[in-house]
Design an enzyme around this catalytic site. Structure first.
Site, PDB file in Angstrom:
ATOM      1  N   CYS A 144      -5.949  35.487 -16.884  1.00 22.97           N
ATOM      2  CA  CYS A 144      -6.789  35.204 -16.107  1.00 22.97           C
ATOM      3  C   CYS A 144      -7.028  35.433 -14.670  1.00 22.97           C
ATOM      4  O   CYS A 144      -7.888  35.834 -14.114  1.00 22.97           O
ATOM      5  CB  CYS A 144      -7.731  33.530 -16.334  1.00 22.97           C
ATOM      6  N   HIS A 237      -9.732  31.335  -9.474  1.00 22.13           N
ATOM      7  CA  HIS A 237      -8.219  31.732  -9.416  1.00 22.13           C
ATOM      8  C   HIS A 237      -8.227  32.293  -7.833  1.00 22.13           C
ATOM      9  O   HIS A 237      -8.288  33.558  -7.457  1.00 22.13           O
ATOM     10  CB  HIS A 237      -7.467  32.099 -10.568  1.00 22.13           C
TER      11      HIS A 237
HETATM   12  P1  NAP Z   1     -10.755  26.147 -25.405  1.00 20.36           P
HETATM   13  O1  NAP Z   1     -11.314  26.230 -24.208  1.00 20.36           O
HETATM   14  O2  NAP Z   1      -9.488  25.591 -25.993  1.00 20.36           O
HETATM   15  O3  NAP Z   1     -11.444  26.891 -26.503  1.00 20.36           O
HETATM   16  C1  NAP Z   1     -10.515  27.520 -27.552  1.00 20.36           C
HETATM   17  C2  NAP Z   1     -11.698  27.646 -29.408  1.00 20.36           C
HETATM   18  O4  NAP Z   1     -10.497  28.150 -29.589  1.00 20.36           O
HETATM   19  C3  NAP Z   1     -12.564  26.910 -29.468  1.00 20.36           C
HETATM   20  O5  NAP Z   1     -13.152  27.933 -30.141  1.00 20.36           O
HETATM   21  C4  NAP Z   1     -11.404  25.866 -30.826  1.00 20.36           C
HETATM   22  O6  NAP Z   1     -12.359  25.588 -31.954  1.00 20.36           O
HETATM   23  C5  NAP Z   1     -11.002  27.712 -30.836  1.00 20.36           C
HETATM   24  N1  NAP Z   1      -9.782  27.347 -31.682  1.00 20.36           N
HETATM   25  C6  NAP Z   1      -9.232  26.418 -31.444  1.00 20.36           C
HETATM   26  N2  NAP Z   1      -8.130  26.098 -32.671  1.00 20.36           N
HETATM   27  C7  NAP Z   1      -8.326  26.625 -33.576  1.00 20.36           C
HETATM   28  C8  NAP Z   1      -8.256  27.032 -35.083  1.00 20.36           C
HETATM   29  N3  NAP Z   1      -6.892  26.676 -35.103  1.00 20.36           N
HETATM   30  N4  NAP Z   1      -8.739  27.639 -35.414  1.00 20.36           N
HETATM   31  C9  NAP Z   1      -9.709  27.998 -35.101  1.00 20.36           C
HETATM   32  N5  NAP Z   1     -10.445  28.662 -33.913  1.00 20.36           N
HETATM   33  C10 NAP Z   1      -9.765  27.594 -33.279  1.00 20.36           C
HETATM   34  O7  NAP Z   1      -9.914  27.812 -24.762  1.00 20.36           O
HETATM   35  P2  NAP Z   1      -9.877  28.905 -23.757  1.00 20.36           P
HETATM   36  O8  NAP Z   1      -9.973  28.595 -22.173  1.00 20.36           O
HETATM   37  O9  NAP Z   1     -11.561  29.289 -24.466  1.00 20.36           O
HETATM   38  O10 NAP Z   1      -9.438  29.812 -24.448  1.00 20.36           O
HETATM   39  C11 NAP Z   1      -9.898  31.031 -25.185  1.00 20.36           C
HETATM   40  C12 NAP Z   1      -8.406  32.235 -25.113  1.00 20.36           C
HETATM   41  O11 NAP Z   1      -9.043  32.828 -24.166  1.00 20.36           O
HETATM   42  C13 NAP Z   1      -7.261  31.852 -25.255  1.00 20.36           C
HETATM   43  O12 NAP Z   1      -6.523  32.667 -25.610  1.00 20.36           O
HETATM   44  C14 NAP Z   1      -7.018  31.450 -23.895  1.00 20.36           C
HETATM   45  O13 NAP Z   1      -5.367  31.811 -23.356  1.00 20.36           O
HETATM   46  C15 NAP Z   1      -8.121  33.239 -22.998  1.00 20.36           C
HETATM   47  N6  NAP Z   1      -8.338  33.166 -21.413  1.00 20.36           N
HETATM   48  C16 NAP Z   1      -8.482  31.918 -20.795  1.00 20.36           C
HETATM   49  C17 NAP Z   1      -8.633  32.390 -19.954  1.00 20.36           C
HETATM   50  C18 NAP Z   1      -9.933  30.790 -18.988  1.00 20.36           C
HETATM   51  O14 NAP Z   1      -9.264  30.980 -17.938  1.00 20.36           O
HETATM   52  N7  NAP Z   1      -9.594  29.370 -19.831  1.00 20.36           N
HETATM   53  C19 NAP Z   1      -8.967  33.480 -18.638  1.00 20.36           C
HETATM   54  C20 NAP Z   1      -8.125  34.243 -19.853  1.00 20.36           C
HETATM   55  C21 NAP Z   1      -8.120  34.430 -21.169  1.00 20.36           C
HETATM   56  P3  NAP Z   1     -12.910  24.446 -31.902  1.00 20.36           P
HETATM   57  O15 NAP Z   1     -13.981  23.902 -30.333  1.00 20.36           O
HETATM   58  O16 NAP Z   1     -13.945  24.211 -33.141  1.00 20.36           O
HETATM   59  O17 NAP Z   1     -11.871  23.551 -31.527  1.00 20.36           O
END
Ligand code: NAP
Length: 349
Positions: A144, A237
């Site tokens: 990000c 950020h």
């Molecule tokens: P998050 O809010 O924690 O959401 C995670 C998602 O993945 C939820 O839908 C969750 O489902 C699902 N999940 C978690 N554990 C799982 C499992 N064992 N099996 C299947 N689904 C599962 O995370 P996020 O911030 O959206 O980030 C998602 C990805 O994008 C990550 O790889 C992160 O590093 C990347 N990313 C994030 C950002 C940012 O600014 N946040 C920026 C760039 C990249 P449930 O709701 O059912 O738990």
């Protein structure tokens, strides 16, 4: 883009997944056909798990699938944690899907493109060589904070050549996903370390600004000293950057390079691409997360405080919306570019 290509969204209930669904609600080229998340959410309607107000009604009514379901969409947008993506994304690519991923699992893989469409659209050609691994493919977008940083580095590296850089990032809470750090740790505080983040701040821009030749990708070589700090900001950020550049250009030359940067996909009319991708702001107090993160619907990266330095040639500040330019919008723009290049299985360019 006449017909809307069906897409699946994995991690649909998370911070990035929810942002993707909002951005896809009225998208001219893609429509959400299926959504997936963990076993905790599987079987529930999306509307019962996340705010349905920004979703198309038919999407809000979708039942969340478990990841081991069958998927029918040619494009899978993945917003899964890296630990899950490492197994699930190659399985889906092996079943013929084009997986466009936010996760870090395959970003460093030399055979998987790490793409910002305005910077290195040619790296998508790496997908052509994935056929010995998968019948589909995997494309990734950067971390990000790198999404904004590498976009600012691009005109500097291409115009002058970056020799070395020092970067301190001030990263918003939503960058940590749900549930994020404890409130008690965040309020009235800054946390001077974000696990796993600092090595990516050097490595990912070097891959993005690398050169694709007949023998594969050759990364750029400039070293970066990085410090990543969590701050009590919701979204956006900020990065304070100092660069040493070949030819020792002045601050005005650097400003001109930023202002004249249009990116390599300006003529493709991609729906999520802002014009221009970089905005240069005047004023010593800009950019700021609250004032500037939503510029260009969250896709425009803002640069300010461009000034000469003592230890480095030039210093400046970069801001990007971590959930939009840094994640959901980055993946969507990559999917749009894949479609424009004819890389979506079964869909003509
Ligand atoms: P998050 O809010 O924690 O959401 C995670 C998602 O993945 C939820 O839908 C969750 O489902 C699902 N999940 C978690 N554990 C799982 C499992 N064992 N099996 C299947 N689904 C599962 O995370 P996020 O911030 O959206 O980030 C998602 C990805 O994008 C990550 O790889 C992160 O590093 C990347 N990313 C994030 C950002 C940012 O600014 N946040 C920026 C760039 C990249 P449930 O709701 O059912 O738990």
């Amino acid at each position: 883009m006449s017909d809307r290509v069906p897409v699946g969204v994995l991690g649909a209930t998370g911070m990035v997944g929810e942002t993707l669904l909002r951005m896809l609600a009225e998208h001219p080229g893609f429509r959400v056909a299926e959504v997936g998340a963990s076993e905790r959410s599987a079987g529930s309607r999306l509307r019962d798990l996340i705010d349905p107000s920004a979703l198309a009604p038919d999407v809000a009514d979708l039942e969340v699938k478990s990841l081991d379901s069958d998927w029918s969409s040619p494009v899978i947008l993945s917003a899964l944690p890296a630990s899950v993506a490492r197994t699930v994304e190659p399985e889906l690519a092996g079943r013929g899907h084009l997986v466009v991923s936010n996760a870090s699992a395959f970003r460093a893989d030399p055979g998987v493109p790490l793409v910002i469409p305005e910077v290195n659209p040619d790296h998508l050609a790496l997908v052509d060589h994935q056929s010995d691994r998968w019948s589909g493919g995997i494309v990734t977008n950067p971390n990000c904070v790198i999404a904004g940083l590498a976009l600012a580095f691009a005109p500097l590296h291409r115009t002058f050549g970056i020799e070395r850089a020092s970067v301190s990032t001030y990263q918003a809470i939503s960058g940590a996903g749900r549930p994020g750090p404890a409130a008690f740790d965040l309020v009235d505080n800054v946390i001077p370390w974000i696990g796993g983040e600092e090595p990516k701040i050097g490595a990912e821009p070097r891959k993005i600004l690398g050169t694709l030749g007949p023998d594969g990708l050759v990364d750029a070589t400039f070293p970066v000293d990085a410090t990543a700090v969590r701050v009590p900001v919701l979204h956006g950020h900020l990065a304070a950057v100092s660069v040493e550049l070949a030819g020792a250009p002045g601050a005005d030359d650097v400003r001109h390079a930023f202002e004249s940067f249009r990116g390599q996909v300006a003529d493709l009319d991609l729906p999520t691409a802002p014009t221009p991708p970089l905005a240069v702001l005047d004023g010593n107090d800009r950019p700021q997360p609250r004032l500037d993160r939503d510029r260009g619907a969250g896709m425009t990266v803002t640069v300010g405080r461009i000034r000469p330095g003592e230890a480095f040639h030039v210093s400046f500040v970069v801001l990007s919306h971590n959930l939009v330019r840094g994640a959901a919008g980055a993946a969507l723009l990559n999917a749009e570019l894949c479609r424009a290049q004819g890389r979506v299985p079964g869909v003509p360019a």
